[in-house]
Motif scaffolding. Sequence first.
Motif, PDB file in Angstrom:
ATOM      1  N   ALA A 299      38.766 -10.433 -42.780  1.00 15.81           N
ATOM      2  CA  ALA A 299      39.468  -9.240 -43.280  1.00 15.81           C
ATOM      3  C   ALA A 299      40.824  -9.567 -43.876  1.00 15.81           C
ATOM      4  O   ALA A 299      41.432  -8.727 -44.556  1.00 15.81           O
ATOM      5  N   VAL A 300      41.311 -10.767 -43.639  1.00 12.12           N
ATOM      6  CA  VAL A 300      42.675 -11.127 -44.036  1.00 12.12           C
ATOM      7  C   VAL A 300      42.724 -11.621 -45.480  1.00 12.12           C
ATOM      8  O   VAL A 300      42.078 -12.608 -45.841  1.00 12.12           O
ATOM      9  N   PRO A 340      35.925  -8.766 -47.051  1.00 10.69           N
ATOM     10  CA  PRO A 340      35.890  -7.563 -46.218  1.00 10.69           C
ATOM     11  C   PRO A 340      34.479  -7.052 -45.943  1.00 10.69           C
ATOM     12  O   PRO A 340      34.231  -6.481 -44.869  1.00 10.69           O
ATOM     13  N   ALA A 341      33.561  -7.257 -46.876  1.00  7.70           N
ATOM     14  CA  ALA A 341      32.181  -6.818 -46.636  1.00  7.70           C
ATOM     15  C   ALA A 341      31.575  -7.583 -45.454  1.00  7.70           C
ATOM     16  O   ALA A 341      30.903  -6.997 -44.587  1.00  7.70           O
ATOM     17  N   GLN A 345      30.315  -6.213 -41.729  1.00  2.76           N
ATOM     18  CA  GLN A 345      28.988  -6.567 -41.219  1.00  2.76           C
ATOM     19  C   GLN A 345      29.079  -7.163 -39.819  1.00  2.76           C
ATOM     20  O   GLN A 345      28.296  -6.813 -38.920  1.00  2.76           O
ATOM     21  N   LEU A 346      30.048  -8.032 -39.593  1.00  3.35           N
ATOM     22  CA  LEU A 346      30.218  -8.653 -38.276  1.00  3.35           C
ATOM     23  C   LEU A 346      30.584  -7.624 -37.215  1.00  3.35           C
ATOM     24  O   LEU A 346      30.110  -7.682 -36.077  1.00  3.35           O
ATOM     25  N   LEU A 347      31.430  -6.671 -37.579  1.00  6.50           N
ATOM     26  CA  LEU A 347      31.801  -5.621 -36.625  1.00  6.50           C
ATOM     27  C   LEU A 347      30.576  -4.788 -36.244  1.00  6.50           C
ATOM     28  O   LEU A 347      30.392  -4.428 -35.070  1.00  6.50           O
ATOM     29  N   GLN A 376      45.045  -3.998 -44.023  1.00  7.81           N
ATOM     30  CA  GLN A 376      43.858  -4.823 -44.259  1.00  7.81           C
ATOM     31  C   GLN A 376      42.783  -4.581 -43.203  1.00  7.81           C
ATOM     32  O   GLN A 376      41.586  -4.554 -43.520  1.00  7.81           O
ATOM     33  N   LEU A 377      43.197  -4.394 -41.960  1.00  7.97           N
ATOM     34  CA  LEU A 377      42.201  -4.141 -40.914  1.00  7.97           C
ATOM     35  C   LEU A 377      41.661  -2.716 -41.001  1.00  7.97           C
ATOM     36  O   LEU A 377      40.488  -2.465 -40.674  1.00  7.97           O
ATOM     37  N   ALA A 378      42.481  -1.772 -41.447  1.00  4.32           N
ATOM     38  CA  ALA A 378      41.994  -0.417 -41.649  1.00  4.32           C
ATOM     39  C   ALA A 378      40.869  -0.396 -42.680  1.00  4.32           C
ATOM     40  O   ALA A 378      39.915   0.391 -42.571  1.00  4.32           O
ATOM     41  N   ALA A 379      40.957  -1.281 -43.661  1.00  4.23           N
ATOM     42  CA  ALA A 379      39.957  -1.337 -44.728  1.00  4.23           C
ATOM     43  C   ALA A 379      38.583  -1.769 -44.218  1.00  4.23           C
ATOM     44  O   ALA A 379      37.568  -1.531 -44.894  1.00  4.23           O
ATOM     45  N   VAL A 380      38.551  -2.421 -43.043  1.00  2.00           N
ATOM     46  CA  VAL A 380      37.249  -2.830 -42.489  1.00  2.00           C
ATOM     47  C   VAL A 380      36.873  -2.007 -41.263  1.00  2.00           C
ATOM     48  O   VAL A 380      35.876  -2.290 -40.604  1.00  2.00           O
TER      49      VAL A 380
END
Length: 509
Positions: A299-300, A340-341, A345-347, A376-380
Amino acid sequence: MSVRITARRSRGAAGIALAAALAASLVACGSGGAATGSGGTLKWASSYFPTHWDPVVGGSGAQFRELALTYASLTRTDEQGNAVPDLAQSWDYNAAGDQVTFHLRPGLKFSDGEPVDGAAVKAAIERAKTQKNSALFGDLTSIKSVTANGLDAVVQLTQVDYQIPQLLGERVLQIASPKAAADPQKLDQNPVGAGPFTLTQLIPGTKAVLKKNPDYWDAKDIHIDSVELTSAPDVSTVVSGLQTGVYNFADLDPSQADAAKKAGLDVFVQPGFNADNISLNVNKAPFDNDKVVDAVRYAVNRQEFVDKLTFGYGSVTDQPFPEGYVAYDPQSKNRYPYDPAKSRQLLAEAGYQPGAIKLDLVIPKADPAAEIVQSQLAAVGITVNIKIDKNWATPFFAKDLTFSLYGTTGRDSALQTLTAHFGPNGPLNLSSPYEPAGFEDAVAKVRQTPIDSPDYASVLQAATRAGLQSKALVFTYSEPNLIAKNKSISALPKNPAHIDWTGVTISGS
């Protein structure tokens, strides 16, 4: 056969690699020999004015550069990053590599008149290892004991460790007078060392006035008469202070670099080992799930940190070293690219729906880097709440936090940088006692390899590679040390991460 190091020590693989990495840096003044000009007052505005003047308490953060005005060390670092003589004029290892003897220069004394000898070195190391508020004890675990023999300090090691001359330099072992150090609380605001300057006045947290030390071993190459070290009230005031002559030297925030250049000041990049990271605690949920850790990694977007925070002076990094440095591992470069995709997916594979993970990002003060992490973390699909805790250091170093940010200035010993970040007792490892598999063996191999061995670079890089398997840190960006000065001050030696006043002159005094 013993290994002996003197002032004519060869560069070795480490020096060659760092020299290549720093070749584009500033042209330095030559150290040693005659220099034009003399006298003058250095007026230094600092954003990291020392809280502590006891080097044992101050530790190895950025403040070591200012404590080096009053303290000298056994070794110091040259422009290639090698350990070279300082108080010790030479050193040698025994055949087994588990003992190193430092031979001190004759006739030296501390500013209180006490002799600089083997007993002073022994006292300094023992105090750093045992004083209750020492910030250095974790750096000295390889040292079993020290024996003083006149001007010699014989250091017995717990293991083979060829890193000791690198380690016992300006960052980790600035040596105070044993007599003054008998009262550490007094020493903390009244430094007594054997460095190039001595303190004449201190207003705690605000200003320090120093004068040239005529008894410094290299006093002939110190051409500055006095130093006025001032705590910079605000980064935005530094440039105007330099323009008006209130200061003639200052560490500079990247946001002020263009203004300083437009003002006609010298702005230069001092090579360094600064690296910022996101710290995770894998002993706490949700980071006890490897897929969540990897989701954060992907995500970074490191380039966003560089673009928004460094004003063109920084660079992306996924390691605690600059690219091209001997410890930088090319094989590990960009192992977790921005994706980010894949993060989302991992989450999902870890069983987390968007918004299910809510984290407190605990930091000591407002930091725009935290807002970038939050975005950036909000985006995932990870919600981050930024929480400021002025006493942040206590829970961080107690490993009580789950999620935080940290920036490091590195160490003169690359191995010490690695163990500080990835070792089971590393102060920068928020997940202690966790460490990546194979790291201890890789570290032991580095210690057993002389720094000038042809295998040193590959062995060290293998240790970096092993450390970067850690799930506890996600490196983001690095930026050099920016300095602005009046043109009356000559160029400084470009020793990485250090500020060295050898040969520096102030014209028009």
